[in-house]
Design a protein around this motif. Structure first.
Motif, mmCIF file in Angstrom:
data_model
loop_
_atom_site.group_PDB
_atom_site.id
_atom_site.type_symbol
_atom_site.label_atom_id
_atom_site.label_comp_id
_atom_site.label_asym_id
_atom_site.label_seq_id
_atom_site.Cartn_x
_atom_site.Cartn_y
_atom_site.Cartn_z
ATOM 1 N N PHE A 47 1.064 -1.281 0.002
ATOM 2 C CA PHE A 47 0.018 -0.003 -0.034
ATOM 3 C C PHE A 47 0.778 1.122 -0.137
ATOM 4 N N GLY A 48 0.322 2.474 -0.666
ATOM 5 C CA GLY A 48 1.010 3.630 -0.516
ATOM 6 C C GLY A 48 0.818 4.435 0.519
ATOM 7 N N THR A 49 1.841 5.261 0.913
ATOM 8 C CA THR A 49 1.779 6.453 1.893
ATOM 9 C C THR A 49 2.246 7.634 1.226
ATOM 10 N N LYS A 50 2.077 8.702 1.655
ATOM 11 C CA LYS A 50 2.745 9.900 1.189
ATOM 12 C C LYS A 50 4.141 9.928 0.641
ATOM 13 N N SER A 51 4.782 9.281 1.309
ATOM 14 C CA SER A 51 6.310 9.101 1.354
ATOM 15 C C SER A 51 6.937 7.989 0.373
ATOM 16 N N ASN A 52 6.361 6.815 0.757
ATOM 17 C CA ASN A 52 6.753 5.514 0.121
ATOM 18 C C ASN A 52 5.763 4.456 0.187
ATOM 19 N N GLU A 53 6.000 3.307 -0.822
ATOM 20 C CA GLU A 53 5.177 2.192 -0.760
ATOM 21 C C GLU A 53 5.625 1.569 0.510
ATOM 22 N N VAL A 54 4.639 0.513 0.966
ATOM 23 C CA VAL A 54 4.790 -0.358 2.125
ATOM 24 C C VAL A 54 4.747 -1.725 1.805
ATOM 25 N N LEU A 55 5.513 -2.789 2.143
ATOM 26 C CA LEU A 55 5.398 -4.280 1.837
ATOM 27 C C LEU A 55 4.468 -4.551 3.115
ATOM 28 N N ILE A 56 3.561 -5.375 2.979
ATOM 29 C CA ILE A 56 2.818 -6.141 3.839
ATOM 30 C C ILE A 56 3.458 -7.468 3.874
ATOM 31 N N VAL A 57 4.037 -7.797 5.083
ATOM 32 C CA VAL A 57 4.795 -9.288 5.004
ATOM 33 C C VAL A 57 4.005 -10.004 6.078
ATOM 34 N N GLU A 58 3.484 -11.072 5.626
ATOM 35 C CA GLU A 58 2.666 -12.074 6.508
ATOM 36 C C GLU A 58 3.587 -13.227 6.759
ATOM 37 N N ASN A 59 3.274 -13.954 7.816
ATOM 38 C CA ASN A 59 4.089 -14.998 8.329
ATOM 39 C C ASN A 59 3.787 -16.232 7.444
ATOM 40 N N CYS A 60 4.719 -17.147 7.269
ATOM 41 C CA CYS A 60 4.714 -18.210 6.257
ATOM 42 C C CYS A 60 5.510 -19.263 6.869
ATOM 43 N N TYR A 61 5.341 -20.453 6.345
ATOM 44 C CA TYR A 61 6.020 -21.444 6.995
ATOM 45 C C TYR A 61 7.341 -21.728 7.339
ATOM 46 N N GLU A 62 8.184 -20.937 6.632
ATOM 47 C CA GLU A 62 9.458 -20.964 6.958
ATOM 48 C C GLU A 62 9.849 -19.686 7.893
ATOM 49 N N SER A 63 8.962 -18.791 8.338
ATOM 50 C CA SER A 63 9.161 -17.670 9.190
ATOM 51 C C SER A 63 9.645 -17.890 10.378
ATOM 52 N N ILE A 64 10.193 -16.841 10.960
ATOM 53 C CA ILE A 64 11.014 -17.029 12.155
ATOM 54 C C ILE A 64 9.903 -16.933 13.557
ATOM 55 N N ASP A 65 8.795 -16.245 12.944
ATOM 56 C CA ASP A 65 7.792 -15.967 13.869
ATOM 57 C C ASP A 65 6.529 -15.885 13.508
ATOM 58 N N ASP A 66 5.476 -15.585 14.132
ATOM 59 C CA ASP A 66 4.138 -15.535 13.349
ATOM 60 C C ASP A 66 3.501 -14.182 13.247
ATOM 61 N N LYS A 67 4.638 -13.034 13.287
ATOM 62 C CA LYS A 67 4.163 -11.689 13.184
ATOM 63 C C LYS A 67 3.814 -11.226 11.764
ATOM 64 N N GLU A 68 3.068 -10.171 11.619
ATOM 65 C CA GLU A 68 2.797 -9.453 10.206
ATOM 66 C C GLU A 68 3.625 -8.372 10.556
ATOM 67 N N ARG A 69 4.377 -8.070 9.349
ATOM 68 C CA ARG A 69 5.047 -6.735 9.496
ATOM 69 C C ARG A 69 4.968 -5.828 8.235
ATOM 70 N N LEU A 70 5.408 -4.616 8.515
ATOM 71 C CA LEU A 70 5.113 -3.467 7.638
ATOM 72 C C LEU A 70 6.540 -3.074 7.256
ATOM 73 N N LEU A 71 6.913 -3.121 5.999
ATOM 74 C CA LEU A 71 8.321 -2.750 5.794
ATOM 75 C C LEU A 71 8.056 -1.379 4.905
ATOM 76 N N PRO A 72 8.855 -0.464 4.901
ATOM 77 C CA PRO A 72 8.868 0.729 3.920
ATOM 78 C C PRO A 72 9.545 -0.166 2.717
ATOM 79 N N TYR A 73 9.264 0.271 1.703
ATOM 80 C CA TYR A 73 9.615 -0.053 0.268
ATOM 81 C C TYR A 73 10.657 1.130 -0.023
ATOM 82 N N VAL A 74 11.811 1.081 0.641
ATOM 83 C CA VAL A 74 12.754 2.020 0.436
ATOM 84 C C VAL A 74 14.068 1.313 -0.293
ATOM 85 N N LYS A 75 14.428 2.092 -1.271
ATOM 86 C CA LYS A 75 15.841 1.186 -1.934
ATOM 87 C C LYS A 75 16.766 2.348 -1.749
ATOM 88 N N PRO A 76 17.982 2.065 -1.577
ATOM 89 C CA PRO A 76 18.537 1.017 -0.932
ATOM 90 C C PRO A 76 18.779 0.718 0.670
#
Length: 97
Positions: A47-76
């Motif tokens: 999803f987009g914000t005023k400053s950047n896109e955000v990745l919605i990262v959900e847990n999966c089988y290989e995940s280290i925990d069961d958290k959902e994370r919101l990561l800024p899509y900011v390169k690099p």
């Protein structure tokens, strides 16, 4: 007028992107790993914000925990590498965030 309608475009009709660039839809379903090689989850969407896109990262089988994370899509600064072939995004993001 297209209001409240969905518009579909064939992938082959999209303009080609430069090396190192991608479309956001290509990130969905990709595994997200941090620099410590820990799997944080997989990309559920963006999803987009005023400053950047955000990745919605959900847990999966290989995940280290069961958290959902919101990561800024900011390169690099945050997003270090996107491997479209192996479907892996490498980020500079600690598991504790």
């Amino acid at each position: 007028m297209l209001r409240n309608e969905e518009l579909f475009i064939q992938e082959g009709d999209l303009p080609t992107v430069e090396d190192g660039e991608n479309y956001l839809y290509q990130l969905e379903g990709m595994i997200v790993k941090n620099l410590e090689d820990q799997v944080l989850g997989k990309v559920k969407g963006t999803f987009g914000t005023k400053s950047n896109e955000v990745l919605i990262v959900e847990n999966c089988y290989e995940s280290i925990d069961d958290k959902e994370r919101l990561l800024p899509y900011v390169k690099p600064e945050v997003v270090k590498d996107i491997d479209l072939v192996n479907k892996i995004i490498t980020v500079d993001w600690l598991e504790s965030y």
